[in-house]
Design an enzyme around this catalytic site. Structure first.
Site, mmCIF file in Angstrom:
data_model
loop_
_atom_site.group_PDB
_atom_site.id
_atom_site.type_symbol
_atom_site.label_atom_id
_atom_site.label_comp_id
_atom_site.label_asym_id
_atom_site.label_seq_id
_atom_site.Cartn_x
_atom_site.Cartn_y
_atom_site.Cartn_z
ATOM 1 N N LYS C 79 0.861 -1.195 0.000
ATOM 2 C CA LYS C 79 0.000 0.000 0.000
ATOM 3 C C LYS C 79 0.892 1.238 0.000
ATOM 4 O O LYS C 79 1.870 1.287 0.760
ATOM 5 C CB LYS C 79 -0.919 -0.027 1.225
ATOM 6 C CG LYS C 79 -1.953 1.092 1.251
ATOM 7 C CD LYS C 79 -2.897 0.962 2.460
ATOM 8 C CE LYS C 79 -3.984 2.037 2.457
ATOM 9 N NZ LYS C 79 -4.918 1.918 3.600
ATOM 10 N N SER C 159 -9.886 2.370 2.555
ATOM 11 C CA SER C 159 -8.910 3.007 1.687
ATOM 12 C C SER C 159 -7.937 2.027 1.029
ATOM 13 O O SER C 159 -7.294 2.397 0.047
ATOM 14 C CB SER C 159 -8.093 4.018 2.494
ATOM 15 O OG SER C 159 -7.336 3.365 3.490
ATOM 16 N N SER C 183 -10.448 0.310 6.977
ATOM 17 C CA SER C 183 -9.813 0.360 5.652
ATOM 18 C C SER C 183 -9.134 -0.928 5.192
ATOM 19 O O SER C 183 -8.700 -1.015 4.050
ATOM 20 C CB SER C 183 -8.778 1.485 5.616
ATOM 21 O OG SER C 183 -9.437 2.716 5.465
#
Ligand SMILES: [Mg+2]
Ligand SMILES: [Zn+2]
Lengths: 100, 501, 493
Positions: C79, C159, C183
């Site tokens: 990420k 997210s 998330s």
């Protein structure tokens, strides 16, 4: 409670985010929606409740007073510190001239 | 609390000045408060900056135990409440010397609560009586970086070497009423910090800076609006700021104006203050607990260690010098004002007591006089010729011991010390080799006394007839005959024996 | 060339260790899949060389008979919230475009040390603020899933939507995620994969771009519970550089995995039966209960009375922390600088941040600034932190009568990109079931349960006691084994 356009402008200035008129117009109702919604927290009787300080029972760990004990958090790496600076000169970070 | 007599004479009458000080003292530590970078002074720009100090994305603070410890010890030294539970808050504002966009500080729960600091009466300085100044709190926080404005026509340069060094902010109550009191407060605070070892007190290098809060009022009225003059870095400047601000505020008020609550800057060149433009709109700091740091909880053993490691503090030391060592209040105060002074004194006292073979209390006055007036006098007279490396406690103690035993006179002591300072060498040897000793040999003295008695039959008769003050005459004659080298005690004793027979 | 992209973490690790194939073959296979999946927009930058270098190192170790590590030979997606040395790290924000850190986050370093390699930096909602992956400066992330019979681009959740999309699309066997208010779990649920947020403090936050410090936790996203257990072991552990890091040993979660829940009590919180929850979600919840009962657990009712207030409390606390955490993006030391003609320092800040932050980020920074500002702090922030205490106490009481809690992960399945953009609030409601565990710092996981009538995956959430990741993983494994979830998105990219 709801915020006025002037208040939003003041908050934006406090947060150092330049906002045009149009953006402000858009932001005011959005913020008010959110603020209206969080207002419901006022319903909860929290007298005698301590605000949370540590989510998992844990207390602050202190480190020893040793210079450059851990490489990743050591000094003496000016090149690394300045590597991404938009305006680095003579080993300094450059910013527009400040008048104190 | 005694009232200061310091007043500003205005057109409308007398004004009283109200002063509070926030002193930022750099905590003595090797590494920074939240990172491992060094705190050493004077390094090349940005060489003592870690990724944490530069607030790179994802960097986190981990507190330095020594900084916490020194704040707690300082709190103990000012008789303050030590808070076993404290925490760090973020003070949010934007400035080029503040990489994180917030300063990690303590607002809601400082580590040290209320305490007190005592300043002594100083008639000459305008402090009529001893006075206690309240301390509101001490909190620990990060120092900011440094901006340089004169290196480039359109840019300021940022050096983050200072960023993140630990500071103690020591906040007084608005208890001071004159520049003299404020000066005495800063000096006393500096002395305590240096005793404790929590700050080197070096004001020139910025290790201690004061934010000076000043307001004026008619005596007996409510507090007026105050101004805060930032980062004043000497005792003299603190006093100047107060004088200037107090007079400025009286002028403003007497001309029908109002004093703005504002932040001001001091210009040492002109001795004046002016509004600080750059912090104008930074009034809403949005303090909240730093979510990167858990509450700081001090356990009993930590607190005990802090207490146990505290040295004797200035007030206690001064009292002991007076009460146990029998020193005069003046000498006690002079000797305890600075860490270096009492350090040298106590080393010398121990050495002298050992050499003389008497308890410290018995020789303290002699040592104090030596340390405060005799020795400095010799050093001063020599100027550049004095090599202070020669002035060891052992050598000075030897001189004092010889003097105590009557082997040398006061004058000889000075002469010997002079030689020690210039050339080195051991005092006993110097005294022997250079004939700088008193004669205690009774035979030699008796011989001279006999000569003097023989040459002054008339005076002897007068003395024996009751004119006792002639004794001084015989002492003088004998000393003269001995070329000043006779031990006065021996001379006295022998003269008494001969004349009274 | 054999295609290895159907393999998960455990299969790759064991296959490489056993000599069935080389780490290089695996890395090449995934590198190719990543390159062919540009339409998903799951990656902001790809780093095929990093993956190959790590693979070669693993193969070399194997040749020498050395230990290959917990993740030996496994290429993963990272990420783009984790700082990676020399590789652009942006948090999906324009303000950090071009930023190449001179440091490596603790979690990513641990993964490399465990033998993993990096396929690239995964797209996400800007500064992890969002629940649909529509706030990235680098464009929306597409879910590999489509609603049956439609071609609309679907949200992979947020997210960690680049992570969920990549793992679901099998262009990465696993990916890192971060979870501030759901998330990891919500995107996992939206894309039919597993994801676990461990106890707050298990994974170091050092080197992870901060959103809300008291909530942020990293965790793994993968296609099975076992893979999550393996990868979490590699990511977790005490870090002296993070003052909130837990000073505890990392348990051997993988070895202790067991779906036998005899003697365990599973709590069903009645407050999670909320209006607006899809019937299919409620059905899946019922099925989840049955599966856990089948695994030997006893199902008990529990009450979490302050659940309703968790989300609004979160939307005060998280923006407040974010408003301060994001103050460092000021154009002085790194990232974007916008310096209008004649601008002073403060003007530069305002111009830089205006140009650098996206709308959602600005919205949250403003909310956060407002709730902390003079006169409002107690009414908003202190009250929210008190409610956070109450939410945590609810869980504490519930865990006195049960070992793990079962709940839906989200109130709905994934939705088409752009469909919830009108009102930020409706988007926030996506996290209503995920946020309470975040506020309480508890370990929580989403596992795929079924697909709904539109052919979209639904997830079930397991929430455990502090430090009891094992209990969460075990209950997740029990569901995984019984749900038999094997649906896959049809490849359209
Ligand atoms: Mg101040
Ligand atoms: Zn301060």
């Amino acid at each position: 409670m709801s915020v006025t356009r002037e208040e939003v402008a003041k908050i934006a200035s406090l947060a150092r985010i330049k906002m045009g008129d149009e953006e402000l117009d858009r932001m005011v109702p959005e913020l008010n929606n959110i603020l209206d919604w969080v207002e419901q927290l006022g319903e909860v009787d929290t007298s005698g409740v301590e605000p949370m300080t540590a989510v998992i029972p844990n207390s602050l760990r202190l480190r020893d007073d040793v210079v450059d004990a851990i490489p990743e958090t050591s000094g003496g790496r000016r090149e690394d510190v300045l590597a991404n600076a938009p305006a680095a000169e003579h080993g300094f970070f450059g910013v527009p001239k400040v008048i104190e | 609390m005694s009232e200061s007599t310091y007043r500003i004479q205005g057109a409308t009458g007398e004004w009283e000045v109200v002063i509070g000080l926030e002193v930022h003292a750099q905590v003595t530590s090797n590494a920074k408060l939240f990172s491992g970078a060094s705190t050493a002074f004077g390094a090349e720009p940005n060489t003592q900056v870690s990724l944490v100090d530069a607030a790179m994305p994802g960097m986190l603070p981990v507190p330095n135990r020594e900084c916490i410890r020194q704040a707690v010890r300082t709190g103990m030294a000012i008789e303050a409440q030590i808070n076993k539970w404290s925490r760090f808050d973020r003070k949010n504002y934007f400035y080029a010397d503040l990489p994180q966009g917030y300063q990690i500080s303590q607002l809601y729960h400082p580590i040290v609560g209320e305490g007190a600091l005592h300043i002594e009466a100083d008639e000459k300085a305008g402090i009529p009586q001893d006075k206690t100044i309240g301390i509101e709190r001490i909190h620990v926080e990060q120092d900011a970086g440094k901006l340089m404005h004169d290196q480039h026509p359109t840019m300021s340069y940022v050096d983050l070497n200072r960023t993140g060094i630990a500071l103690m902010e020591i906040v007084s109550k608005p208890d001071m009423r004159s520049p003299a009191e404020a000066g005495a407060y800063v000096r006393k605070l500096r002395s305590i910090l240096r005793y404790v070892g929590s700050c080197d007190g070096n004001m020139e290098e910025g290790s201690m800076r004061a934010d000076v809060n000043v307001s004026v009022r008619k005596p007996g009225e409510e507090f007026g609006t105050r101004t805060e003059t930032k980062n004043v870095n000497s005792v003299r400047f603190v006093m100047q700021v107060i004088e200037y601000e107090a007079n400025r505020q009286v002028d403003v008020l007497e001309n029908g104006g109002t004093v703005d609550q504002e932040t001001r800057l001091f210009d040492p060149g002109t001795g004046t203050t002016r509004t600080m433009r750059s912090k104008e709109d930074a009034h809403d700091y949005r303090y909240f607990p730093d979510p990167d740091l858990l509450p700081l909880e001090l356990d009993d053993s930590f607190i005990e260690e802090c207490r146990a490691s505290l040295p004797e503090l200035p007030d206690a030391k001064r009292a002991r010098y007076e009460n146990e060592l029998g020193l005069t209040p003046y000498n006690a105060r002079e000797l305890t004002a600075e860490v270096e002074t009492f350090g040298r004194f106590e080393t010398l006292l121990a050495a002298a007591a050992a050499k003389i073979g008497k308890p410290e209390a018995k020789v303290a006055t002699q040592v104090a006089n030596w340390a405060l007036s005799v020795a400095p006098g010799v050093v001063k007279s020599l100027g550049d010729e004095a090599n202070m490396a020669n002035a060891t406690a052992e050598r000075q103690a030897s001189i004092l011991a010889m003097q105590d035993k009557g082997e040398i006179s006061g004058g000889q002591a000075k002469e010997i010390y002079e030689i020690v300072l210039k050339e080195g060498g051991e005092p006993e040897a110097i005294a022997d080799e250079r004939g700088l000793k008193q004669v205690s040999d009774t035979g030699a003295i008796e011989a001279k006394i006999d000569e003097i008695i023989a040459a002054n039959e008339d005076k002897v008769a007068e003395y024996r007839g009751g004119k006792e003050k002639l004794f001084g005459f015989f002492v003088g004659q004998t000393m003269k005959a001995m070329q000043g080298k006779a031990n006065p005690a021996v001379v006295n004793q022998l003269l008494k024996a001969k004349l009274d027979n | 060339m054999t295609d290895f992209t159907n393999l998960g973490v455990k299969e790759i690790r064991d296959g490489v260790a056993g000599g069935d194939f080389t780490a290089r073959e695996v890395a090449e296979s995934f590198n190719a899949a990543v390159a062919a999946a540009a339409e998903l927009n799951a990656f902001i930058v790809t780093t095929p060389d990093h993956a190959l270098a790590a693979a070669d190192a693993t193969d070399a170790k194997r040749a020498k008979g050395e230990d290959l590590g917990k993740m030996g030979g496994v290429p993963i997606g990272m990420k783009d919230l984790f700082a990676t040395k020399g590789v652009q790290t942006t948090a999906a924000s324009h303000i950090l475009e071009g930023f190449k850190p001179e440091y490596e986050s603790t979690v990513s370093q641990k993964l490399w040390d465990a033998g993993a390699g990096m396929l690239g930096k995964l797209n996400l909602d800007q500064f992890a603020m969002g629940s649909s992956n529509e706030t990235s400066y680098f464009g929306n992330v597409n879910s590999p899933w489509k609603k049956d019979g439609t071609n609309a681009a679907m949200s992979p959740g947020g997210s960690s939507g680049g992570s969920s999309s990549a793992v679901a699309a099998r262009i990465a066997p696993a990916a890192t995620g971060t979870d501030t208010g759901g998330s990891i779990r919500q995107p996992a649920a939206f894309t039919g994969i597993c994801g676990i947020k461990p106890t707050y403090g298990r994974c170091s936050r050092w080197g992870v771009v901060a959103f809300a410090s008291s909530l942020d936790q990293a965790g793994p996203m993968a296609r099975s519970v076992e893979d999550c257990a393996i990868m979490l072991e590699a990511m977790a552990g005490f870090d002296p550089k993070d003052a909130t890091s837990l000073q505890m040993d990392v348990p051997d979660w993988e070895t202790a995995l067991s779906s036998d829940l005899k003697g365990k009590k599973v709590g069903i919180p009645k407050e999670y039966r909320m209006e607006g929850t899809d019937q299919a979600i409620l059905d899946s919840w019922e099925q989840g209960k049955a599966m856990l009962r089948d695994a030997g657990a006893e199902i008990v009712d529990v009450s979490l009375p302050h659940t309703k207030y968790a989300l609004p409390a979160y939307y005060i606390i998280a923006p407040a922390e974010a408003s301060s955490n994001l103050a460092r993006y000021d154009g002085v030391r790194y990232g974007l600088r916008v310096l209008p003609e004649g601008a002073g320092l403060q003007d530069m800040y305002a111009a830089t941040r205006a140009a650098g932050f996206g709308d959602e980020v600005k919205r949250r920074v403003l909310i956060g600034t407002y709730v902390l500002s003079a006169g409002f702090y107690d009414a908003y922030y202190t009250q929210a932190q008190k409610i956070r205490t109450l939410v945590a106490q609810d869980f504490e009481k519930a865990f006195a009568t049960c070992d793990v809690i079962l709940a839906p992960t989200t109130p709905t399945a994934s939705f088409p990109l752009g469909s919830l953009n009108e009102d930020p609030l409706t988007m926030y409601l996506n996290d209503v079931f995920a946020v309470p565990a975040s506020l309480a710092g508890l370990p929580a996981m989403s596992v795929p349960a079924m697909v709904n009538s539109d052919g979209l995956p639904l997830g079930l959430q397991l929430v455990g006691k502090p430090f009891d990741e094992q209990g969460v993983l075990n209950a997740g494994l029990a569901i995984q084994q019984r749900a038999g979830f094997d649906a896959q998105p049809e490849k359209w990219w």
